[in-house]
Scaffold this motif. Structure first.
Motif, PDB file in Angstrom:
ATOM      1  N   VAL A   9      54.634  42.422  44.571  1.00  0.00           N
ATOM      2  CA  VAL A   9      53.540  43.313  44.160  1.00  0.00           C
ATOM      3  C   VAL A   9      53.200  43.097  42.681  1.00  0.00           C
ATOM      4  O   VAL A   9      52.042  42.955  42.290  1.00  0.00           O
ATOM      5  CB  VAL A   9      53.929  44.786  44.407  1.00  0.00           C
ATOM      6  CG1 VAL A   9      52.837  45.720  43.856  1.00  0.00           C
ATOM      7  CG2 VAL A   9      54.117  45.038  45.895  1.00  0.00           C
ATOM      8  N   GLN A  10      54.269  43.035  41.828  1.00  0.00           N
ATOM      9  CA  GLN A  10      54.024  42.828  40.403  1.00  0.00           C
ATOM     10  C   GLN A  10      53.417  41.437  40.132  1.00  0.00           C
ATOM     11  O   GLN A  10      52.591  41.276  39.227  1.00  0.00           O
ATOM     12  CB  GLN A  10      55.331  42.984  39.591  1.00  0.00           C
ATOM     13  CG  GLN A  10      55.733  44.412  39.368  1.00  0.00           C
ATOM     14  CD  GLN A  10      56.608  44.949  40.494  1.00  0.00           C
ATOM     15  OE1 GLN A  10      56.566  44.425  41.618  1.00  0.00           O
ATOM     16  NE2 GLN A  10      57.379  46.011  40.221  1.00  0.00           N
ATOM     17  N   VAL A  11      53.863  40.460  40.954  1.00  0.00           N
ATOM     18  CA  VAL A  11      53.315  39.103  40.762  1.00  0.00           C
ATOM     19  C   VAL A  11      51.810  39.107  41.030  1.00  0.00           C
ATOM     20  O   VAL A  11      51.013  38.551  40.259  1.00  0.00           O
ATOM     21  CB  VAL A  11      54.042  38.106  41.677  1.00  0.00           C
ATOM     22  CG1 VAL A  11      53.312  36.761  41.682  1.00  0.00           C
ATOM     23  CG2 VAL A  11      55.482  37.929  41.240  1.00  0.00           C
ATOM     24  N   LEU A  12      51.404  39.728  42.137  1.00  0.00           N
ATOM     25  CA  LEU A  12      49.972  39.767  42.460  1.00  0.00           C
ATOM     26  C   LEU A  12      49.194  40.630  41.461  1.00  0.00           C
ATOM     27  O   LEU A  12      48.041  40.347  41.128  1.00  0.00           O
ATOM     28  CB  LEU A  12      49.780  40.310  43.890  1.00  0.00           C
ATOM     29  CG  LEU A  12      50.354  39.432  45.006  1.00  0.00           C
ATOM     30  CD1 LEU A  12      50.169  40.093  46.366  1.00  0.00           C
ATOM     31  CD2 LEU A  12      49.670  38.063  45.010  1.00  0.00           C
ATOM     32  N   LEU A  13      49.851  41.695  40.989  1.00  0.00           N
ATOM     33  CA  LEU A  13      49.198  42.568  40.008  1.00  0.00           C
ATOM     34  C   LEU A  13      48.920  41.812  38.701  1.00  0.00           C
ATOM     35  O   LEU A  13      47.851  41.975  38.104  1.00  0.00           O
ATOM     36  CB  LEU A  13      50.078  43.795  39.738  1.00  0.00           C
ATOM     37  CG  LEU A  13      49.514  44.804  38.712  1.00  0.00           C
ATOM     38  CD1 LEU A  13      48.184  45.366  39.193  1.00  0.00           C
ATOM     39  CD2 LEU A  13      50.531  45.949  38.470  1.00  0.00           C
ATOM     40  N   THR A  14      49.888  41.009  38.266  1.00  0.00           N
ATOM     41  CA  THR A  14      49.667  40.243  37.021  1.00  0.00           C
ATOM     42  C   THR A  14      48.491  39.281  37.185  1.00  0.00           C
ATOM     43  O   THR A  14      47.698  39.073  36.250  1.00  0.00           O
ATOM     44  CB  THR A  14      50.926  39.456  36.641  1.00  0.00           C
ATOM     45  OG1 THR A  14      51.319  38.640  37.745  1.00  0.00           O
ATOM     46  CG2 THR A  14      52.066  40.388  36.268  1.00  0.00           C
ATOM     47  N   LEU A  15      48.349  38.675  38.357  1.00  0.00           N
ATOM     48  CA  LEU A  15      47.208  37.761  38.581  1.00  0.00           C
ATOM     49  C   LEU A  15      45.885  38.538  38.498  1.00  0.00           C
ATOM     50  O   LEU A  15      44.914  38.076  37.866  1.00  0.00           O
ATOM     51  CB  LEU A  15      47.342  37.096  39.959  1.00  0.00           C
ATOM     52  CG  LEU A  15      46.177  36.171  40.353  1.00  0.00           C
ATOM     53  CD1 LEU A  15      46.015  35.026  39.345  1.00  0.00           C
ATOM     54  CD2 LEU A  15      46.389  35.618  41.769  1.00  0.00           C
ATOM     55  N   ALA A  16      45.854  39.731  39.124  1.00  0.00           N
ATOM     56  CA  ALA A  16      44.632  40.535  39.093  1.00  0.00           C
ATOM     57  C   ALA A  16      44.275  40.947  37.654  1.00  0.00           C
ATOM     58  O   ALA A  16      43.107  40.909  37.240  1.00  0.00           O
ATOM     59  CB  ALA A  16      44.801  41.769  39.982  1.00  0.00           C
ATOM     60  N   ILE A  17      45.339  41.343  36.900  1.00  0.00           N
ATOM     61  CA  ILE A  17      45.085  41.758  35.503  1.00  0.00           C
ATOM     62  C   ILE A  17      44.557  40.596  34.685  1.00  0.00           C
ATOM     63  O   ILE A  17      43.603  40.731  33.911  1.00  0.00           O
ATOM     64  CB  ILE A  17      46.376  42.328  34.884  1.00  0.00           C
ATOM     65  CG1 ILE A  17      46.710  43.673  35.543  1.00  0.00           C
ATOM     66  CG2 ILE A  17      46.228  42.490  33.366  1.00  0.00           C
ATOM     67  CD1 ILE A  17      48.056  44.212  35.160  1.00  0.00           C
ATOM     68  N   ALA A  18      45.150  39.419  34.850  1.00  0.00           N
ATOM     69  CA  ALA A  18      44.717  38.245  34.082  1.00  0.00           C
ATOM     70  C   ALA A  18      43.256  37.896  34.400  1.00  0.00           C
ATOM     71  O   ALA A  18      42.457  37.583  33.509  1.00  0.00           O
ATOM     72  CB  ALA A  18      45.626  37.062  34.387  1.00  0.00           C
ATOM     73  N   VAL A  19      42.896  37.964  35.693  1.00  0.00           N
ATOM     74  CA  VAL A  19      41.528  37.641  36.092  1.00  0.00           C
ATOM     75  C   VAL A  19      40.555  38.685  35.556  1.00  0.00           C
ATOM     76  O   VAL A  19      39.458  38.361  35.079  1.00  0.00           O
ATOM     77  CB  VAL A  19      41.434  37.535  37.638  1.00  0.00           C
ATOM     78  CG1 VAL A  19      39.972  37.411  38.079  1.00  0.00           C
ATOM     79  CG2 VAL A  19      42.251  36.356  38.139  1.00  0.00           C
ATOM     80  N   SER A  22      34.846  31.041  36.826  1.00  0.00           N
ATOM     81  CA  SER A  22      35.364  30.726  35.494  1.00  0.00           C
ATOM     82  C   SER A  22      36.457  31.704  35.098  1.00  0.00           C
ATOM     83  O   SER A  22      37.517  31.303  34.594  1.00  0.00           O
ATOM     84  CB  SER A  22      34.226  30.774  34.475  1.00  0.00           C
ATOM     85  OG  SER A  22      34.711  30.577  33.171  1.00  0.00           O
ATOM     86  N   ALA A  23      36.215  33.024  35.384  1.00  0.00           N
ATOM     87  CA  ALA A  23      37.216  34.031  35.046  1.00  0.00           C
ATOM     88  C   ALA A  23      38.471  33.857  35.892  1.00  0.00           C
ATOM     89  O   ALA A  23      39.601  34.033  35.399  1.00  0.00           O
ATOM     90  CB  ALA A  23      36.631  35.429  35.241  1.00  0.00           C
ATOM     91  N   PHE A  24      38.275  33.510  37.171  1.00  0.00           N
ATOM     92  CA  PHE A  24      39.426  33.315  38.057  1.00  0.00           C
ATOM     93  C   PHE A  24      40.305  32.164  37.576  1.00  0.00           C
ATOM     94  O   PHE A  24      41.533  32.274  37.532  1.00  0.00           O
ATOM     95  CB  PHE A  24      38.941  33.053  39.489  1.00  0.00           C
ATOM     96  CG  PHE A  24      40.069  32.779  40.449  1.00  0.00           C
ATOM     97  CD1 PHE A  24      40.868  33.823  40.932  1.00  0.00           C
ATOM     98  CD2 PHE A  24      40.350  31.480  40.863  1.00  0.00           C
ATOM     99  CE1 PHE A  24      41.917  33.557  41.813  1.00  0.00           C
ATOM    100  CE2 PHE A  24      41.394  31.223  41.733  1.00  0.00           C
ATOM    101  CZ  PHE A  24      42.176  32.259  42.218  1.00  0.00           C
TER     102      PHE A  24
END
Length: 924
Positions: free
Chosen positions: A81-91, A51-53
């Motif tokens: 790197v920033q693109v993947l970081l934003t996904l991790a932060i959002a999740v 759900s969080a993902f």
């Protein structure tokens, strides 16, 4: 070269896709979140992360699709790197926010914290996402607008979470509304934040405008398709997992049902193989057989059955083996050796259409069989009791008798066959039929469980009986019925009516009595109050009835009361009621009566009773005194009305009797004054408020004062001098006349002795005795007074009234004892009472005092002859004569010529205190 501020425009299609993406991912995240509830362990964590993902993926993808929707003048590239970081932060922030919302139950208001975390996560994701653009771009923000956008994201997220979290059930409409709010929070923040951003392009070293090889629209649509594909896959797995979970839960639930049914069943459940050997059993086995499960496993059941029931039991077991359920009652032997009655239901166990064993459900029916036997015995006993009962018993259905005992048949005079099927109207008294039917209906509807009532029945010979019925509802032969016990209370009812009549009627006149009067008076008040109407109450007292009763006897008095009651009954009509209140008192209630009508009926009664009544050759006339009150003018309560009517009656009697008076408030004032006077009278003697006035008595021939009459006065502290005519009647009635009279005698004797000791001529002092004083210990009182005052007895004259002489024997005895003391006795007010020559001759008296009513008109009327006759008669009996009320010289001269001995009156002097008398003594 100089930096260039970039002013881009948006691709509307990609903007719409970005918003749709945020709403779809939000909806998917919320749906997946619902899977968390009720799960535990690893599965719970997987669905929570999923759900969080999805929510984080929605935040991330919305941002980059929104970036692609903005057409920049120069080719933009993103840092991986920033693109993947934003996904991790959002999740991450999505995980934390949803954990607080659903998983962590310790926070009282989780929606606020969850929405703040998610808003911050959206803001951080956007900010870092903007840094992933190519190094040729520099982005700056307006802090105020960016802060407002963050606040917007938090507030709308709160609305979404509050709506989703407050719903008890997962409803599509509620979930969709929550998803729309959440999608608007994500997309709304992005475009508000873009309004706060200023993007600058660095042109150093690159003058050429570069265009992407793939259009941003195609790239955005591709990203949208990828996101939707991921969402669809997750939703598919969630649906499959939900079905699997539901099936597992159903299987688990069925297992629990079966276990509860098997283990908690109070009946014993046994499992047998096809050879009849025990396999399993529930815990009820021990309470029924007394054996443990281990003791019976793999053993046959037949040893537990009594020999005579074995064959039948085995036969039923074989039927179950053949696939046919069966039921049988038999007897077993438990572990203690006792026999128990049981009921066995045998059910085949079928697996893949093959019988593999037998279930047996065993009920202990030992108590049930015993209860049945007891019931049969009880039914037999009660039937015998009812059939031979000395009261009637019936059972009725639909107003027809379906059972009746012999006694009730005898009571009604019918045979049992005749009464069966008879309708109520054939034996219930017609006037009571509706009442009986209403009571039967109450019992049928169970409005009253047990009902007792009385009504009349008609026997076969048409004789009417009064019966009392005790009834209740029962079930008879499967249908609702009424059972009743009937008692013949005809004789009791007659006796009760007679007793009630006696309780509410006067036995002599047969008029309603005082008890009935009070009941009717309360009814009249209630009715008049409800109808706003008037009624009158007459209170009647018969004048001089006591004298008739005393002189002629109670038998004549009773006959007189009967005649008077009959005569008064002729004066009323309709619902006007006469009551005998008691003794010679009657009351009359006149409904809807005005003052004029009450007066008219009172006059009619006065006229009716003025006619002489003939009883045993006596013609008797008894006049009434009537008091009238009208409700509500003269009172609102029974006691107030009766008190005021009685008061009005006394005023009528005091104004000459044979009269009627309507109550007025002045009566109350007078009565209140009377009460106050009586109260003060009780204290007057203690306070020394009484005083004696002395009126001289003059010898007509010698013209000397030979005596004085002591006359009492009351010197009231507020009202001044009160005449004895006002307070003596109260004193007589209350008994205070005895101490007051004794005080007067003592004071008079003491004063006379004082005069003698002071050198005044020795004279006699006259003191009046009341009838009540005379009947008390008067001899002892006079003896004590003479002893204390040391006055010679010959100087004391006791004046008595003629009424005292009515009790001849007692009066003679008392007078003789007084004469032995040496005092003189005079008859006061002679000529107005009942004295006769016989009494004058027999009584030991010394003097007659002629009443002033004869003296007042002696010069101008025939009273001279009467006075002359009295004087001659007295002298013949050797009695002295004194006349009172002498006011003129003519009175003196005439009395002197008639040889009257003494006189007193205003001509000689008014009554005055002792001191004033002493000042004028020489004149006499």
């Amino acid at each position: 070269m100089e930096d260039l501020t970039v002013h881009g425009h948006y691709n509307l299609l990609l903007v719409i896709f970005s918003i749709i993406t945020s709403i779809i991912t939000s909806y998917t995240a919320l749906i997946l979140l619902t899977r968390v509830s009720g799960l535990k362990g690893k599965t719970r964590k997987i669905w929570h992360f999923s759900s969080a993902f999805v929510l984080g993926l929605g935040i991330w993808s919305m941002h980059y699709i929104g970036m692609l929707a903005m057409n920049l003048s120069h080719n933009g590239e993103f840092k991986l790197v920033q693109v993947l970081l934003t996904l991790a932060i959002a999740v991450f922030f999505s995980f934390a926010s949803l954990f607080i919302l659903v998983v962590n139950k310790s926070i009282s208001n989780p929606w606020v914290l969850s929405s703040i975390l998610l808003g911050i996560g959206i803001a951080i994701t956007h900010y870092i996402g903007m840094t992933s653009i190519s190094a040729h771009y520099t982005v700056s923000y307006s802090p105020f607008i960016y802060g407002c956008a963050t606040l917007f994201a938090c507030m709308v997220s709160y609305l979404s979470f509050r709506l989703f979290g407050s719903s008890e059930k997962i409803i599509f409409s509620t979930t969709m509304k929550s998803a729309i709010y959440l999608g608007l929070a994500i997309s709304g923040f992005h475009y508000l934040a873009m309004m706060a951003a200023t993007t600058v392009y660095d042109q150093n070293g690159d003058n050429n405008v570069h265009h992407p090889v793939i259009s941003s629209t195609i790239l955005g649509i591709g990203l949208e398709i990828a996101i939707i594909t991921i969402v669809f896959i997750l939703m598919f797995f969630a649906k499959v997992d939900q079905k699997i979970s539901d099936q597992e839960e159903l299987i688990h639930l069925n297992e629990q049902y079966y276990k509860s049914l098997y283990e908690q069943n109070p009946d014993t459940i046994l499992t047998f193989d096809l050879d009849g050997n025990f396999l399993t059993a529930n815990q009820a086995l021990t309470s029924l057989f007394g054996y443990s499960i281990k003791e019976l496993v793999n053993k046959p059941f037949t040893p537990l059955i009594i020999p005579e029931d074995v064959d039948r039991t085995v036969h039923h077991f074989f039927r179950a083996k053949e696939g046919i359920p069966s039921n049988i009652d038999c007897t077993i032997i438990d572990a203690t050796g006792n026999q128990r009655k049981i009921n066995i239901t045998s059910i085949p166990i079928t697996v893949n259409q093959t019988v593999t064993g037998v279930y047996c459900i065993v009920k202990d029916i030992t108590e049930f069989i015993k209860a049945q036997q007891d019931l049969v015995e009880a039914e037999s006993k009660y039937r015998t009791l009812v059939e031979n009962s000395l009261v009637g018993v019936y059972i009725m259905q639909e107003e027809r008798i379906v059972y009746i005992n012999p006694y009730l048949c005898e009571m009604l005079g019918y045979s049992c066959e005749e009464l069966f099927g008879m309708n109520l109207s054939e034996y219930i008294y017609s006037e009571d039929l509706a009442y009986v039917r209403a009571n039967i209906r109450k019992r049928i509807l169970n409005e009253q469980a047990n009902l007792t009532y009385t009504y009349r029945v008609v026997r076969k010979d048409k004789k009417i009986l009064t019966v009392q019925v005790y009834g209740s509802r029962i079930v008879f032969e499967g249908e609702t019925a009424v059972i009743g016990v009937v008692i013949d209370v005809t004789d009791r009812e007659k006796n009760e009516q007679m007793i009630k009549h006696m309780a509410y009627h006067d036995q002599l006149t047969n008029l309603p009595n005082r008890n009935r009067f009070y009941e009717k008076l309360n009814e009249f008040i209630e009715t008049s109050k409800n109808q706003n109407s008037e009624f009158s109450l007459l209170f009647i007292d018969l004048d001089r009835f006591k004298e008739v009763n005393d002189t002629m006897g109670h038998e004549i008095g009773d006959q007189l009361l009967i005649k008077i009651a009959e005569n008064m009954n002729r004066c009323v009509q309709g619902d006007e009621i006469i009551f005998r209140h008691g003794g010679d008192e009657f009351t009359i209630l006149l409904p809807h009566s005005s003052i004029s009508k009450a007066k008219a009926i009172s006059k009619k009664i006065v006229d009716e009773l003025s006619v002489p009544i003939l009883i045993d050759q006596y013609e008797l006339i008894i006049s009434p005194s009537i008091g009238i009150v009208v409700y509500p003018h003269h009172g609102n309560s029974p006691m107030e009305l009766i008190k005021n009517a009685d008061l009005a009656m006394y005023f009528a009697k005091n104004t000459g009797a044979n009269n009627y008076k309507l109550f007025t408030k002045e009566f109350l004032v007078h009565s209140q004054n009377k009460v106050e006077l009586e109260m003060d009278l009780r204290k007057a003697l203690e306070r020394g408020e009484f005083m004696l006035y002395y009126q001289p008595q003059y010898h007509l021939k010698t013209q000397e004062m030979v005596g004085v009459e002591a006359l009492i006065r009351w010197n009231h502290p507020k009202k001044g001098i009160i005449s004895p005519l006002e307070f003596i009647p109260f004193a007589e009635e209350s008994g205070l006349i005895i101490p007051i009279g004794e005080w007067a005698i003592r004071e008079a004797c003491s004063q006379n002795k004082t005069w003698q000791q002071s050198g005044y001529p020795a004279i006699a002092v006259s003191v009046n005795l009341s009838p009540r004083q005379f009947q008390s210990n008067i001899v002892e009182t006079i003896q004590s007074v003479l002893l204390d005052s040391e006055l010679d007895a010959k100087y004391l004259v006791l004046e008595i009234t003629e009424s005292i002489m009515m009790e001849v024997d007692k009066s003679i005895s008392t007078l003789k004892e007084l004469k032995m003391l040496g005092v003189k006795v005079s008859i006061d007010d002679f000529g107005t009472g009942y004295s006769s020559l016989y009494y004058l001759k027999k009584f030991p008296i010394d003097k007659l005092k002629i009443d002033q009513s004869f003296i007042r008109d002696i010069v101008h009327s025939n009273d001279e002859t009467l006075v002359k006759t009295i004087i001659i008669m007295a002298h013949t009996l050797n009695l002295q004569v004194i006349a009172e009320g002498v006011e003129t010289k003519k009175h003196v001269d005439l009395l002197t010529s008639l040889n009257c001995n003494e006189a007193q009156g205003f001509y000689f002097g008014k009554p005055v205190p002792a001191k004033e008398l002493e000042k004028t003594w020489h004149q006499f």
